[in-house]
Design a protein around this motif. Sequence first.
Motif, PDB file in Angstrom:
ATOM      1  N   UNK A 247       0.837  -1.205   0.000  1.00  0.00           N
ATOM      2  CA  UNK A 247       0.000   0.000   0.000  1.00  0.00           C
ATOM      3  C   UNK A 247       0.880   1.266   0.000  1.00  0.00           C
ATOM      4  N   UNK A 248       0.554   2.201  -0.910  1.00  0.00           N
ATOM      5  CA  UNK A 248       1.384   3.409  -0.999  1.00  0.00           C
ATOM      6  C   UNK A 248       0.849   4.544  -0.126  1.00  0.00           C
ATOM      7  N   UNK A 249      -0.464   4.463   0.174  1.00  0.00           N
ATOM      8  CA  UNK A 249      -1.036   5.526   1.005  1.00  0.00           C
ATOM      9  C   UNK A 249      -0.527   5.364   2.448  1.00  0.00           C
ATOM     10  N   UNK A 250       0.202   6.370   2.995  1.00  0.00           N
ATOM     11  CA  UNK A 250       0.817   6.203   4.319  1.00  0.00           C
ATOM     12  C   UNK A 250      -0.178   5.882   5.428  1.00  0.00           C
ATOM     13  N   UNK A 251      -1.392   6.483   5.372  1.00  0.00           N
ATOM     14  CA  UNK A 251      -2.369   6.235   6.450  1.00  0.00           C
ATOM     15  C   UNK A 251      -2.809   4.780   6.450  1.00  0.00           C
ATOM     16  N   UNK A 252      -3.104   4.278   5.221  1.00  0.00           N
ATOM     17  CA  UNK A 252      -3.551   2.882   5.121  1.00  0.00           C
ATOM     18  C   UNK A 252      -2.416   1.930   5.507  1.00  0.00           C
ATOM     19  N   UNK A 253      -1.202   2.272   5.097  1.00  0.00           N
ATOM     20  CA  UNK A 253      -0.034   1.425   5.404  1.00  0.00           C
ATOM     21  C   UNK A 253       0.179   1.366   6.920  1.00  0.00           C
ATOM     22  N   UNK A 254       0.052   2.544   7.594  1.00  0.00           N
ATOM     23  CA  UNK A 254       0.242   2.592   9.053  1.00  0.00           C
ATOM     24  C   UNK A 254      -0.834   1.757   9.742  1.00  0.00           C
ATOM     25  N   UNK A 255      -2.091   1.857   9.257  1.00  0.00           N
ATOM     26  CA  UNK A 255      -3.187   1.096   9.879  1.00  0.00           C
ATOM     27  C   UNK A 255      -2.922  -0.407   9.723  1.00  0.00           C
ATOM     28  N   UNK A 256      -2.472  -0.777   8.516  1.00  0.00           N
ATOM     29  CA  UNK A 256      -2.173  -2.196   8.275  1.00  0.00           C
ATOM     30  C   UNK A 256      -1.078  -2.690   9.225  1.00  0.00           C
ATOM     31  N   UNK A 257      -0.053  -1.894   9.392  1.00  0.00           N
ATOM     32  CA  UNK A 257       1.068  -2.282  10.256  1.00  0.00           C
ATOM     33  C   UNK A 257       0.602  -2.452  11.700  1.00  0.00           C
ATOM     34  N   UNK A 258      -0.226  -1.493  12.164  1.00  0.00           N
ATOM     35  CA  UNK A 258      -0.741  -1.559  13.544  1.00  0.00           C
ATOM     36  C   UNK A 258      -1.597  -2.811  13.720  1.00  0.00           C
ATOM     37  N   UNK A 259      -2.469  -3.104  12.728  1.00  0.00           N
ATOM     38  CA  UNK A 259      -3.316  -4.299  12.812  1.00  0.00           C
ATOM     39  C   UNK A 259      -2.474  -5.565  12.914  1.00  0.00           C
ATOM     40  N   UNK A 260      -1.400  -5.604  12.106  1.00  0.00           N
ATOM     41  CA  UNK A 260      -0.532  -6.795  12.121  1.00  0.00           C
ATOM     42  C   UNK A 260       0.115  -6.978  13.478  1.00  0.00           C
ATOM     43  N   UNK A 261       0.599  -5.855  14.059  1.00  0.00           N
ATOM     44  CA  UNK A 261       1.284  -5.936  15.350  1.00  0.00           C
ATOM     45  C   UNK A 261       0.314  -6.374  16.447  1.00  0.00           C
ATOM     46  N   UNK A 262      -0.950  -5.888  16.372  1.00  0.00           N
ATOM     47  CA  UNK A 262      -1.964  -6.312  17.356  1.00  0.00           C
ATOM     48  C   UNK A 262      -2.230  -7.804  17.192  1.00  0.00           C
ATOM     49  N   UNK A 263      -2.376  -8.207  15.918  1.00  0.00           N
ATOM     50  CA  UNK A 263      -2.649  -9.617  15.624  1.00  0.00           C
ATOM     51  C   UNK A 263      -1.547 -10.541  16.170  1.00  0.00           C
ATOM     52  N   UNK A 264      -0.322 -10.074  16.123  1.00  0.00           N
ATOM     53  CA  UNK A 264       0.817 -10.882  16.592  1.00  0.00           C
ATOM     54  C   UNK A 264       1.001 -10.784  18.107  1.00  0.00           C
ATOM     55  N   UNK A 265       0.174  -9.975  18.764  1.00  0.00           N
ATOM     56  CA  UNK A 265       0.299  -9.821  20.221  1.00  0.00           C
ATOM     57  C   UNK A 265       1.454  -8.921  20.621  1.00  0.00           C
ATOM     58  N   UNK A 266       1.957  -8.134  19.680  1.00  0.00           N
ATOM     59  CA  UNK A 266       3.111  -7.275  19.978  1.00  0.00           C
ATOM     60  C   UNK A 266       2.687  -5.867  20.372  1.00  0.00           C
ATOM     61  N   UNK A 267       1.401  -5.552  20.184  1.00  0.00           N
ATOM     62  CA  UNK A 267       0.916  -4.189  20.474  1.00  0.00           C
ATOM     63  C   UNK A 267      -0.485  -4.283  21.057  1.00  0.00           C
ATOM     64  N   UNK A 268      -0.714  -3.494  22.108  1.00  0.00           N
ATOM     65  CA  UNK A 268      -2.069  -3.423  22.682  1.00  0.00           C
ATOM     66  C   UNK A 268      -2.550  -1.999  22.606  1.00  0.00           C
ATOM     67  N   UNK A 269      -3.812  -1.814  22.209  1.00  0.00           N
ATOM     68  CA  UNK A 269      -4.312  -0.428  22.152  1.00  0.00           C
ATOM     69  C   UNK A 269      -5.291  -0.212  23.287  1.00  0.00           C
TER      70      UNK A 269
END
Length: 269
Positions: A247-269
């Motif tokens: 994804x080239x759009x920075x906002x969408x790319x950042x959201x994707x990255x955050x979702x992945x980190x949550x999915x992996x248990x590496x980030x809690x919001x």
Amino acid sequence: MPLKIIVGIKWVPNTTSVNIDPKTGTLIREGIPSVVNPHDLTAVEMALKLKDRYGGTVTAISMAPPSALAGLEHVIGMGVDRGILASDRAFAGADTLATSYVLSKVIEKIGEYDLIIMGHETIDSSTAHIGAQVASWLRLPYVYYAVDIEYNEQDRSIIVRRMLENAYETYKVYLPAVVSIAMHTYEPRRVKVSNKLRAKTEDVIQVWTSKDLDIDINCAGLRGSPTVVSAIDFVPKVPRKNLVFKERDPKKAAKWLIDQLIQEGLLEL
Ligand SMILES: Cc1cc2nc3c(=O)[nH]c(=O)nc-3n(C[C@H](O)[C@H](O)[C@H](O)COP(=O)(O)OP(=O)(O)OC[C@H]3O[C@@H](n4cnc5c(N)ncnc54)[C@H](O)[C@@H]3O)c2cc1C
């Protein structure tokens, strides 16, 4: 009085291309090109800088099989005056204590010296023992992780600047002394063909065996080595997922990255 400097260099397998035998835990050396230990080129550069500034001589020493002659030729190409290779079957299988013993005997035989310079550590064994052990055999002062040396001819001392994690320390040391140089301190100068020719055409490299040195053979090689590597435990390989999101759009790319980190248990919001 000009400085008489000795530098220790080790001929090591180029470990960027070395593999380890998983069964024996030893380096697979066959077919691996060897080089002068990169941190020793930094030590050689420091020695040559001191010679440029204060005059004197630089002698490189190595304990190794005869193939290490190429390493001595390399540093002579950089400007070192002469090389001495301690090479004998009786030196094989040495741990660091036995290696430093032979090197200290080589230095004793050279006789006239002011400063012994070593690299920080080697890239194949990386114990960083040799500088301290040589100083101990020769009963000399030792400074480790040096980044700068100044020579005071009047009282035959050196001012050594040594690097710590968050500071520099400055020592005054009376010669003779042993100093290990911090890695990457200086860019080693290039080899000059005219210098290298000296190594080929003039008698500037000598090979000394146990017969040439005043050595207790029980302190050299395997017989003089009280330590053995009893096991090497390999760090387990961490499996990688190699996820690529284009994804080239920075906002969408950042959201994707955050979702992945949550999915992996590496980030809690
Ligand atoms: C328990 C044990 C067993 C070992 N058994 C063997 C063995 O069976 N066979 C074998 O080949 N090796 C063996 N080694 C490795 C051998 O002891 C080391 O290669 C050698 O002693 C230098 O130690 P190092 O490479 O950690 O050097 P370091 O202490 O990391 O080197 C510091 C500096 O000392 C100088 N220096 C180091 N080695 C030399 C040298 N040979 N000549 C000149 N200057 C030098 C260089 O300036 C270098 O930058 C063993 C090591 C250990 C710890």
